[in-house]
Scaffold this active site. Structure first.
Site, PDB file in Angstrom:
ATOM      1  N   GLU A 113       0.848  -1.196   0.000  1.00  0.00           N
ATOM      2  CA  GLU A 113       0.000   0.000   0.000  1.00  0.00           C
ATOM      3  C   GLU A 113       0.883   1.246   0.000  1.00  0.00           C
ATOM      4  O   GLU A 113       1.939   1.252   0.640  1.00  0.00           O
ATOM      5  CB  GLU A 113      -0.867  -0.049   1.272  1.00  0.00           C
ATOM      6  CG  GLU A 113      -1.832   1.089   1.448  1.00  0.00           C
ATOM      7  CD  GLU A 113      -2.713   0.922   2.704  1.00  0.00           C
ATOM      8  OE1 GLU A 113      -2.945  -0.211   3.162  1.00  0.00           O
ATOM      9  OE2 GLU A 113      -3.143   1.956   3.225  1.00  0.00           O
ATOM     10  N   ASP A 115       0.263   5.367   0.639  1.00  0.00           N
ATOM     11  CA  ASP A 115      -0.804   6.279   1.094  1.00  0.00           C
ATOM     12  C   ASP A 115      -0.448   7.743   1.056  1.00  0.00           C
ATOM     13  O   ASP A 115       0.629   8.127   1.527  1.00  0.00           O
ATOM     14  CB  ASP A 115      -1.093   6.032   2.586  1.00  0.00           C
ATOM     15  CG  ASP A 115      -1.681   4.676   2.852  1.00  0.00           C
ATOM     16  OD1 ASP A 115      -2.496   4.229   2.048  1.00  0.00           O
ATOM     17  OD2 ASP A 115      -1.324   4.080   3.889  1.00  0.00           O
ATOM     18  N   GLU A 117      -2.621  10.936   2.649  1.00  0.00           N
ATOM     19  CA  GLU A 117      -3.858  11.316   3.338  1.00  0.00           C
ATOM     20  C   GLU A 117      -3.731  12.771   3.751  1.00  0.00           C
ATOM     21  O   GLU A 117      -2.774  13.143   4.443  1.00  0.00           O
ATOM     22  CB  GLU A 117      -4.052  10.452   4.590  1.00  0.00           C
ATOM     23  CG  GLU A 117      -4.152   8.973   4.282  1.00  0.00           C
ATOM     24  CD  GLU A 117      -4.508   8.126   5.506  1.00  0.00           C
ATOM     25  OE1 GLU A 117      -4.146   8.528   6.636  1.00  0.00           O
ATOM     26  OE2 GLU A 117      -5.146   7.091   5.322  1.00  0.00           O
ATOM     27  N   ASN A 132       2.396   7.021   4.007  1.00  0.00           N
ATOM     28  CA  ASN A 132       2.834   5.758   4.597  1.00  0.00           C
ATOM     29  C   ASN A 132       3.087   4.767   3.470  1.00  0.00           C
ATOM     30  O   ASN A 132       2.544   4.929   2.367  1.00  0.00           O
ATOM     31  CB  ASN A 132       1.760   5.228   5.553  1.00  0.00           C
ATOM     32  CG  ASN A 132       2.295   4.231   6.580  1.00  0.00           C
ATOM     33  OD1 ASN A 132       3.467   3.851   6.552  1.00  0.00           O
ATOM     34  ND2 ASN A 132       1.431   3.804   7.482  1.00  0.00           N
TER      35      ASN A 132
END
Ligand code: NAG
Ligand code: NAG
Ligand code: NAG
Length: 295
Positions: A113, A115, A117, A132
């Protein structure tokens, strides 16, 4: 007119079809994408709408007290550059989180993943860009940044560049984060699971803004963030190599250029507000993730 011989007829029918096919393959190859055609809504669909913004097909995601909204890409990718223009919620965005991320679909314990945000804030206070990376199910690699502009005033381009040597995060072409492939030193790196792109807007007032102290003010809802110019480009290997995963071991093709290196230094010095690698309340010398002590 005599009917065309069967083979000729076939050729007549097939020629334009083949041309189209070639065109489609080329389009896939070049990786042009379109937010309307290439993504689908996952939840909160009734809170979203597509609209034309100048020449750009755009998508508005919104959040109210009952639900946020989310989209995902129809396609999955293994090594690619994903660019997306986003204009964040204006004014009071405290408690909200607007995201763009990529995630694999295999078992959670081994998932990959990447990320981005955007943590909202009270009017006039800066957004935090929280990032992340998970590789083989292991995350905990948070880095946070503030931006050098107001991300709610206009669209800016946010990119995830994923190739066999690096995962780079860029803001308007400025590299803010580099997660290196340190497999040689026993650090997992995403390299075999395809990932899908997601974007979402949701309520996270239990933790997002100033650690959860500032709550979402529902009297200001609906909160709206805008996305446009979704563009995915497949990773380009060096000449003669069939795909990025087969780039020869000694190749310098994906090495960072001088600009990326000076961008990283500039951002780290001025805009990085949190780095897991220097969180000594969280880690000690023996628990610090391995990549933190690598160059
Ligand atoms: C919100 O603004 C405060 C005050 O400027 C700042 O400390 C904080 O990092 C900002 N971001 C978040 C997500 O709380
Ligand atoms: C998509 O991104 C690629 C790679 O950065 C770029 O060359 C191309 O011009 C972009 N396409 C559009 C339509 O913006
Ligand atoms: C580091 O932290 C772990 C768990 O938090 C603890 O078990 C260990 O003893 C610590 N090591 C050092 C060298 O302080």
């Amino acid at each position: 007119m005599a009917p065309l011989p069967c083979t000729e007829k076939l050729r007549c029918l097939w020629a334009p079809l083949l041309l189209w096919l070639a065109f489609l393959l080329l389009a896939v190859e070049l990786g042009t994408a379109d937010i309307y055609k290439d993504i689908e809504l996952v939840w909160g669909a009734s809170r979203t709408y597509f609209f034309m913004d100048g020449d750009s097909e755009s998508l508005a995601l919104s959040l109210d007290k009952s639900t946020g909204s989310c989209f995902k890409s129809k396609a999955m990718y293994l090594y690619a550059q994903i660019d997306l223009d986003i204009k964040l919620i204006e004014g009071d965005s405290a408690g909200t989180v607007c995201t763009v991320y990529t995630i694999s679909e295999g078992p959670w314990e081994i998932h990959d993943e990447i990320d981005l945000e955007f943590l909202g804030n009270a009017t006039g206070e800066p957004y935090t860009l929280h990032t992340n990376v998970f590789a083989n199910g292991v995350g905990g690699r948070e880095q946070q940044f503030q931006l050098w502009f107001d991300p709610s005033a206009d669209y800016h381009t946010y990119s995830i560049i994923w190739n066999p040597k690096h995962i780079l995060i860029q803001v308007d072409g400025v590299t803010i984060r580099d997660f290196k492939n340190n497999e040689a030193h026993g650090v997992a790196f995403p390299k075999w699971q395809q990932m899908r792109v997601y974007g979402s807007l949701w309520n996270a007032d239990d933790w997002a803004t100033q650690g959860g102290r500032v709550k979402t003010d529902w009297s200001k809802s609906p909160f709206v963030s805008y996305y446009r110019n979704y563009n995915v480009t497949w990773c380009q290997p060096s000449a003669g190599v069939d795909w990025c995963g087969n780039e020869p071991a000694g190749s310098r093709h994906f090495d960072l250029d001088q600009k990326a290196m000076s961008d990283l230094a500039w951002v780290r010095q001025r805009y990085m507000t949190y780095n897991y690698c220097s969180d000594y309340d969280r880690f000690n010398a023996s628990t610090l993730p391995k990549e933190c002590s690598l160059p």
